[in-house]
Scaffold this motif. Sequence first.
Motif, PDB file in Angstrom:
ATOM      1  N   GLY A 195      26.659   6.590   4.266  1.00 40.08           N
ATOM      2  CA  GLY A 195      25.684   5.622   4.754  1.00 40.08           C
ATOM      3  C   GLY A 195      24.255   6.102   4.561  1.00 40.08           C
ATOM      4  N   VAL A 196      24.012   7.370   4.849  1.00 39.21           N
ATOM      5  CA  VAL A 196      22.662   7.925   4.669  1.00 39.21           C
ATOM      6  C   VAL A 196      22.287   7.935   3.187  1.00 39.21           C
ATOM      7  N   VAL A 197      23.240   8.304   2.327  1.00 39.79           N
ATOM      8  CA  VAL A 197      22.971   8.319   0.878  1.00 39.79           C
ATOM      9  C   VAL A 197      22.642   6.900   0.394  1.00 39.79           C
ATOM     10  N   GLU A 198      23.397   5.915   0.849  1.00 38.28           N
ATOM     11  CA  GLU A 198      23.166   4.537   0.406  1.00 38.28           C
ATOM     12  C   GLU A 198      21.831   3.997   0.911  1.00 38.28           C
ATOM     13  N   VAL A 199      21.518   4.213   2.157  1.00 35.74           N
ATOM     14  CA  VAL A 199      20.232   3.742   2.683  1.00 35.74           C
ATOM     15  C   VAL A 199      19.083   4.504   2.011  1.00 35.74           C
ATOM     16  N   LEU A 201      19.757   6.761 -10.134  1.00 34.02           N
ATOM     17  CA  LEU A 201      20.664   7.848 -10.512  1.00 34.02           C
ATOM     18  C   LEU A 201      21.575   8.233  -9.346  1.00 34.02           C
ATOM     19  N   LEU A 202      20.991   8.388  -8.158  1.00 30.79           N
ATOM     20  CA  LEU A 202      21.775   8.747  -6.966  1.00 30.79           C
ATOM     21  C   LEU A 202      22.828   7.687  -6.665  1.00 30.79           C
ATOM     22  N   LEU A 203      22.430   6.415  -6.725  1.00 29.99           N
ATOM     23  CA  LEU A 203      23.364   5.351  -6.386  1.00 29.99           C
ATOM     24  C   LEU A 203      24.417   5.156  -7.474  1.00 29.99           C
ATOM     25  N   ALA A 204      24.063   5.369  -8.736  1.00 32.62           N
ATOM     26  CA  ALA A 204      25.064   5.285  -9.803  1.00 32.62           C
ATOM     27  C   ALA A 204      26.125   6.373  -9.613  1.00 32.62           C
ATOM     28  N   ALA A 205      25.691   7.588  -9.301  1.00 31.26           N
ATOM     29  CA  ALA A 205      26.641   8.680  -9.068  1.00 31.26           C
ATOM     30  C   ALA A 205      27.521   8.384  -7.850  1.00 31.26           C
ATOM     31  N   LEU A 248      16.067   2.938  -0.388  1.00 36.89           N
ATOM     32  CA  LEU A 248      14.632   3.162  -0.178  1.00 36.89           C
ATOM     33  C   LEU A 248      13.980   3.762  -1.420  1.00 36.89           C
ATOM     34  N   LEU A 249      14.667   4.710  -2.066  1.00 31.26           N
ATOM     35  CA  LEU A 249      14.124   5.309  -3.288  1.00 31.26           C
ATOM     36  C   LEU A 249      13.921   4.260  -4.380  1.00 31.26           C
ATOM     37  N   LEU A 250      14.817   3.281  -4.446  1.00 31.30           N
ATOM     38  CA  LEU A 250      14.686   2.223  -5.448  1.00 31.30           C
ATOM     39  C   LEU A 250      13.413   1.410  -5.265  1.00 31.30           C
ATOM     40  N   ALA A 297      22.986   2.287 -12.892  1.00 33.27           N
ATOM     41  CA  ALA A 297      22.769   3.049 -14.120  1.00 33.27           C
ATOM     42  C   ALA A 297      21.738   2.365 -15.010  1.00 33.27           C
ATOM     43  N   PHE A 298      21.757   1.033 -15.040  1.00 34.27           N
ATOM     44  CA  PHE A 298      20.757   0.281 -15.809  1.00 34.27           C
ATOM     45  C   PHE A 298      19.350   0.584 -15.308  1.00 34.27           C
ATOM     46  N   VAL A 299      19.181   0.564 -13.988  1.00 32.62           N
ATOM     47  CA  VAL A 299      17.864   0.858 -13.407  1.00 32.62           C
ATOM     48  C   VAL A 299      17.445   2.287 -13.745  1.00 32.62           C
ATOM     49  N   ALA A 300      18.356   3.235 -13.570  1.00 30.58           N
ATOM     50  CA  ALA A 300      18.022   4.627 -13.873  1.00 30.58           C
ATOM     51  C   ALA A 300      17.643   4.784 -15.343  1.00 30.58           C
ATOM     52  N   TRP A 301      18.376   4.120 -16.222  1.00 33.73           N
ATOM     53  CA  TRP A 301      18.094   4.222 -17.654  1.00 33.73           C
ATOM     54  C   TRP A 301      16.736   3.610 -18.001  1.00 33.73           C
ATOM     55  N   ARG A 302      16.429   2.456 -17.426  1.00 30.48           N
ATOM     56  CA  ARG A 302      15.155   1.797 -17.735  1.00 30.48           C
ATOM     57  C   ARG A 302      13.964   2.557 -17.161  1.00 30.48           C
ATOM     58  N   LEU A 303      14.192   3.307 -16.083  1.00 34.52           N
ATOM     59  CA  LEU A 303      13.094   4.032 -15.443  1.00 34.52           C
ATOM     60  C   LEU A 303      13.105   5.520 -15.770  1.00 34.52           C
ATOM     61  N   ARG A 304      13.944   5.924 -16.698  1.00 31.83           N
ATOM     62  CA  ARG A 304      14.072   7.347 -17.018  1.00 31.83           C
ATOM     63  C   ARG A 304      12.744   7.927 -17.491  1.00 31.83           C
ATOM     64  N   PRO A 305      12.495   9.173 -17.136  1.00 31.41           N
ATOM     65  CA  PRO A 305      11.278   9.830 -17.628  1.00 31.41           C
ATOM     66  C   PRO A 305      11.379  10.089 -19.124  1.00 31.41           C
ATOM     67  N   VAL A 306      10.314   9.843 -19.822  1.00 23.83           N
ATOM     68  CA  VAL A 306      10.274  10.159 -21.249  1.00 23.83           C
ATOM     69  C   VAL A 306       9.187  11.210 -21.464  1.00 23.83           C
TER      70      VAL A 306
END
Length: 128
Positions: A58-62, A79-83, A66-68, A111-120
Amino acid sequence: MTSSSSLSPLQRRIVWGVRILLALAFGAAGAAKLAGVPQMVQVFDAIGFGQWFRYVTGVVEVGGALLLLVPATGFFGGLLLAATMVCAVATHLVLIGGNPAPAIVLTLLSAFVAWRLRPVPRPAAIAR
């Protein structure tokens, strides 16, 4: 610099829409786990790790939700939520049964969100 700076305005809106949708879904699911909704208690009884694992999840999901919502941490939230959802899919397939489709959809969206926001990486400055 992130890859989000190279997105068109429409792509940026789509990514934000998915981020908000995921934040609502994970916020609600995490809150249900933390509140001890009977269905969540039963699911975590079936998993067999104890109720402490329900609180951690529950803490990880909340926290991920918030991180999103924070522009600078959206990549980490995705990344956290995809894992987390990869583990949820495995839990459905191996331990508790049931339909893993919702967890698969959430995995793909996160994973889509993490991929689109990945650091380059920035290109190195040209030395003269």
